[in-house]
Structures are given as structure tokens and as C-alpha cells.
Design a protein around this motif. Structure first.
Motif, PDB file in Angstrom:
ATOM      1  N   LEU A 179       0.807  -1.224   0.000  1.00  0.00           N
ATOM      2  CA  LEU A 179       0.000   0.000   0.000  1.00  0.00           C
ATOM      3  C   LEU A 179       0.839   1.273   0.000  1.00  0.00           C
ATOM      4  O   LEU A 179       0.351   2.342  -0.389  1.00  0.00           O
ATOM      5  CB  LEU A 179      -0.929   0.014   1.221  1.00  0.00           C
ATOM      6  N   THR A 180       2.085   1.191   0.467  1.00  0.00           N
ATOM      7  CA  THR A 180       2.888   2.413   0.640  1.00  0.00           C
ATOM      8  C   THR A 180       3.931   2.645  -0.449  1.00  0.00           C
ATOM      9  O   THR A 180       4.499   3.737  -0.523  1.00  0.00           O
ATOM     10  CB  THR A 180       3.610   2.388   2.001  1.00  0.00           C
ATOM     11  N   SER A 181       4.214   1.661  -1.288  1.00  0.00           N
ATOM     12  CA  SER A 181       5.203   1.877  -2.352  1.00  0.00           C
ATOM     13  C   SER A 181       4.980   0.887  -3.483  1.00  0.00           C
ATOM     14  O   SER A 181       4.595  -0.268  -3.246  1.00  0.00           O
ATOM     15  CB  SER A 181       6.629   1.713  -1.803  1.00  0.00           C
ATOM     16  N   PRO A 182       5.199   1.339  -4.723  1.00  0.00           N
ATOM     17  CA  PRO A 182       5.044   0.422  -5.855  1.00  0.00           C
ATOM     18  C   PRO A 182       6.184  -0.598  -5.902  1.00  0.00           C
ATOM     19  O   PRO A 182       7.303  -0.305  -5.482  1.00  0.00           O
ATOM     20  CB  PRO A 182       5.109   1.367  -7.060  1.00  0.00           C
ATOM     21  N   GLY A 183       5.856  -1.787  -6.407  1.00  0.00           N
ATOM     22  CA  GLY A 183       6.882  -2.808  -6.530  1.00  0.00           C
ATOM     23  C   GLY A 183       6.514  -4.087  -5.793  1.00  0.00           C
ATOM     24  O   GLY A 183       5.462  -4.174  -5.145  1.00  0.00           O
ATOM     25  N   PRO A 184       7.363  -5.092  -5.855  1.00  0.00           N
ATOM     26  CA  PRO A 184       7.086  -6.374  -5.223  1.00  0.00           C
ATOM     27  C   PRO A 184       7.162  -6.295  -3.695  1.00  0.00           C
ATOM     28  O   PRO A 184       7.766  -5.374  -3.130  1.00  0.00           O
ATOM     29  CB  PRO A 184       8.187  -7.292  -5.773  1.00  0.00           C
ATOM     30  N   LYS A 203      13.828 -11.155   1.704  1.00  0.00           N
ATOM     31  CA  LYS A 203      13.576 -10.129   2.722  1.00  0.00           C
ATOM     32  C   LYS A 203      12.323  -9.366   2.310  1.00  0.00           C
ATOM     33  O   LYS A 203      11.963  -9.332   1.123  1.00  0.00           O
ATOM     34  CB  LYS A 203      14.756  -9.146   2.828  1.00  0.00           C
ATOM     35  N   PHE A 204      11.659  -8.758   3.272  1.00  0.00           N
ATOM     36  CA  PHE A 204      10.598  -7.820   2.912  1.00  0.00           C
ATOM     37  C   PHE A 204      11.268  -6.584   2.329  1.00  0.00           C
ATOM     38  O   PHE A 204      12.269  -6.096   2.862  1.00  0.00           O
ATOM     39  CB  PHE A 204       9.768  -7.429   4.134  1.00  0.00           C
ATOM     40  N   ARG A 205      10.737  -6.067   1.226  1.00  0.00           N
ATOM     41  CA  ARG A 205      11.354  -4.920   0.561  1.00  0.00           C
ATOM     42  C   ARG A 205      11.210  -3.679   1.430  1.00  0.00           C
ATOM     43  O   ARG A 205      10.107  -3.297   1.822  1.00  0.00           O
ATOM     44  CB  ARG A 205      10.702  -4.696  -0.805  1.00  0.00           C
ATOM     45  N   SER A 206      12.342  -3.047   1.719  1.00  0.00           N
ATOM     46  CA  SER A 206      12.341  -1.831   2.541  1.00  0.00           C
ATOM     47  C   SER A 206      12.877  -0.629   1.772  1.00  0.00           C
ATOM     48  O   SER A 206      12.970   0.469   2.323  1.00  0.00           O
ATOM     49  CB  SER A 206      13.193  -2.045   3.797  1.00  0.00           C
ATOM     50  N   THR A 238      11.925   3.204   1.802  1.00  0.00           N
ATOM     51  CA  THR A 238      10.515   3.543   1.575  1.00  0.00           C
ATOM     52  C   THR A 238       9.941   4.158   2.853  1.00  0.00           C
ATOM     53  O   THR A 238      10.627   4.274   3.864  1.00  0.00           O
ATOM     54  CB  THR A 238       9.715   2.276   1.211  1.00  0.00           C
ATOM     55  N   LYS A 239       8.667   4.516   2.813  1.00  0.00           N
ATOM     56  CA  LYS A 239       8.032   5.174   3.960  1.00  0.00           C
ATOM     57  C   LYS A 239       8.075   4.308   5.219  1.00  0.00           C
ATOM     58  O   LYS A 239       8.272   4.803   6.317  1.00  0.00           O
ATOM     59  CB  LYS A 239       6.576   5.530   3.617  1.00  0.00           C
ATOM     60  N   ILE A 240       7.868   3.016   5.053  1.00  0.00           N
ATOM     61  CA  ILE A 240       7.882   2.152   6.235  1.00  0.00           C
ATOM     62  C   ILE A 240       9.175   1.328   6.320  1.00  0.00           C
ATOM     63  O   ILE A 240       9.348   0.525   7.248  1.00  0.00           O
ATOM     64  CB  ILE A 240       6.668   1.195   6.252  1.00  0.00           C
TER      65      ILE A 240
END
Length: 344
Positions: A179-184, A203-206, A238-240
Motif C-alpha cells: 500500500l505504501t510503495s510500488p513494486g514487489p 527479505k521484505f522490501r524496505s 521507503t516510507k515504512i
């Protein structure tokens, strides 16, 4: 203590001793003789020393006499009670003792060989057999096969249970990223595993899309020494992303890597192949154990630790590894994750 005293008393009878003939008069041979004499409860007795220099016959080695040369061993075996011949020899003697060992074999006498092949500082030699071919194996990683099996089984069970229990957290994190950034949702990166094996780390994308391609433009901001790239306030976040890293939530998908067997719960962090190419030889030994999600580096300040100290911490872990050490590291990782110590 009672058993040891009982063994010492039993050894008063001559027939209860195991009679050893020692071949060699060097420092290691002398140390062996002194060690045997210092532990009568082992039930061993030195019946004589063998050398290959005639002038040493009659020489005293820790209150034991040199009674003959290599060529005399067959006769000594016939004349004396000998249960085992222990060869403690320098490497230059290898070609000289073959016939002596064969003589013991023909006489049905046990043989032990302690050969000073190399000056090993880290590894330990172990005798093994492969298809009938005797081998001397140099082990540089600790732990018995059973201990390593328990470590791997524990990794699989704990990672599976953790993935099930943490599934709501995983789901919420995935939704927040989407919801906060485009991409996988996931960031996939090639890493080096045990002994250099390559695998795909999850990893979760940061960071924003294309973050890896932007790294060259940010090299001047790198806050780590050595071949590692880290920035405290990375503009690619990213934001989060910063929150995910601070709470180590971005690392959770690595439980899948652990379940697959690419990683362990505890072990040196898996490096990027490009970093490994710049390793010094001694630093490559950190690849000799399966990489992990956490290790000494995580509980010692993470990015606040210099690269060389990081490498030394990993080698300290390898040299002192045990199941109990893994357990203690996991316990110490919990407060580090909760308070985000050293995270970037």
C-alpha cells in the motif's frame, strides 16, 4: 573419583597394564611418555623407546630407555610383552617406518601413528575411511555429526512453527509494503551460503525499486569500512522501510530460507558475492558454517561494529560453536530486535 581410585588400585597388578612400545624421541614423544606415566588409571605402561639413530641407544627419555632401532622392532616384539606400538614421529620418517608398521601388522600387534604432518593452528585431524581408503581429515568447524543434525532439525522445526505463529504479522507487513510503495513485496538477492554456495535470500522490501542500481551514486556516504555498504539514513528507504529495519521485520522471510536449508537460525550473516571477492583469506573461513539470521554481530551492535571486528566475531562463533551457544545467542537477540539496537 571412586572409580578412578579403583582403577589405580587394579593397575598395581602387572598383568592389568597395557604395554606400549613408543617409537620416537622428539618433544611430542616425550610429552606422550610423561602423560602416560602421569595417568596410571589409564592402565598403560611404557616398555621401551625406539629411535633410528644408534648413538641414542641407552638414552633416557622421561625415565624410559631407548632399547633399539627401527630394524630391531620385530625382535623386540618376540622378546618382550608388547600390546601396542605407538609411532610418534616427524614427517620425514614416513618412508622409514613402513616396514616397521608392517612387522607389527604381521605379528598381530596394534599400531597407532601420531605424525607431525603440518603445524595446524585451527583445524583438528580426524581419522576416517572412505570406501576402504584410510584418510586423515582436517576439520576446521566444530561439532559432531549428531550435534549438527540436531542444529539442522531444530532450525527446520522452529522456522516452520515461527512462520505459522507469525503469519498475521507477515500478512500485515506485506499489505503495508504494497500500500505504501510500488513494486514487489519481497526483495530477492543472491547471497553466498556455506562454503560459497549461492542461494536467493528473501527479505521484505524496505527500499524503492532499483535501489541496488543507485548504490554506486551513494558510495561516498558509506559508513562501514571493508567491502560492506551501509548508510544509517539511506535515502533509498521507503516510507515504512526504516521501521521494518529497526524492528528487523524485513528479516522475517528468511525463515523460509532456514526452512529450505539455505540458512540457519544462528550463524554468520550471508554476504553478497561481490563482498566475498574482496575478502582476505582468513575472512573466508566465516563461510565454513551455514549462514544464519542472527549471530554475535547482531547482538554486539550490528552496524556499530567495524568490518574487521565483525569478521572476528563470526570466527569466534565458529571456533566456539555449540548448541548451547546458539540458544544463548537466540535469547540475546530478542531484546536487540525489540529495541532496534544498532539497526540501520
Amino acid at each position: 573419583v571412586i572409580l578412578i581410585q579403583g582403577f589405580k588400585h587394579a593397575r598395581l597388578e602387572e598383568s592389568n597394564y597395557k604395554h606400549l612400545l613408543v617409537v620416537g624421541t622428539g618433544k611430542r614423544a616425550k610429552k606422550f611418555v610423561q602423560m602416560v606415566k602421569g595417568h596410571p588409571e589409564w592402565g598403560m605402561k611404557i616398555v621401551g623407546i625406539i629411535d633410528d639413530e644408534p648413538e641414542k641407544i641407552g638414552m633416557d627419555v622421561s625415565n624410559n630407555k631407548v632399547i633399539g632401532l627401527l630394524k630391531d622392532i620385530p625382535d623386540i616384539l618376540h622378546q618382550r610383552i608388547v600390546d601396542e606400538v605407538v609411532f610418534i614421529i616427524p614427517r620425514l620418517w614416513l618412508s622409514r617406518v613402513e616396514q616397521s608398521i608392517l612387522s607389527c601388522e604381521r605379528a598381530g600387534i596394534k599400531v597407532s601413528v601420531a605424525v607431525d604432518l603440518f603445524d595446524f593452528r585451527i583445524g583438528k585431524l580426524q581419522a576416517t575411511d572412505l570406501g576402504g581408503i584410510p584418510l586423515m581429515r582436517l576439520e576446521t568447524t566444530p561439532g559432531s555429526p549428531w550435534q549438527l543434525f540436531i542444529k539442522r532439525a531444530s532450525d527446520a522445526i522452529v522456522s516452520l512453527v515461527a512462520l505459522i505463529i507469525l503469519s498475521p504479522v507477515l500478512l500485515l507487513t506485506a499489505i503495508a509494503i504494497k500500500l505504501t510503495s510500488p513494486g514487489p513485496i519481497f526483495f530477492k538477492q543472491e547471497r553466498n551460503g556455506m562454503n560459497g554456495r549461492k542461494f536467493t535470500l528473501l527479505k521484505f522490501r524496505s527500499m524503492v525499486l532499483g535501489a541496488e542500481k543507485m548504490q554506486d551514486e551513494l558510495l561516498a556516504l558509506n559508513e562501514m569500512d571493508g567491502p560492506v555498504f551501509k548508510i544509517k539514513n539511506d535515502p533509498r528507504m521507503t516510507k515504512i522501510g526504516k521501521f521494518l529495519r529497526m524492528m528487523s521485520l524485513d528479516e522475517l522471510p528468511q525463515l523460509i530460507n532456514v526452512l529450505k536449508g539455505d540458512m540457519s537460525l544462528v550463524g554468520p550473516r550471508p554476504p553478497i558475492p561481490g563482498e566475498v571477492t574482496n575478502y582476505e583469506t582468513w575472512q573466508r573461513r566465516r563461510l565454513s558454517m551455514r549462514p544464519g539470521i542472527t549471530c554475535f554481530w547482531q547482538i554486539s551492535g550490528r552496524n556499530e561494529v567495524s568490518f574487521e571486528e565483525w569478521m572476528k566475531l563470526d570466527l569466534e562463533y565458529i571456533d566456539n560453536w555449540s548448541l548451547w551457544l546458539d540458544f544463548k545467542i537466540l535469547l540475546r537477540t530478542i531484546p536487540v530486535v525489540l529495541f532496534g539496537t544498532g539497526a540501520r
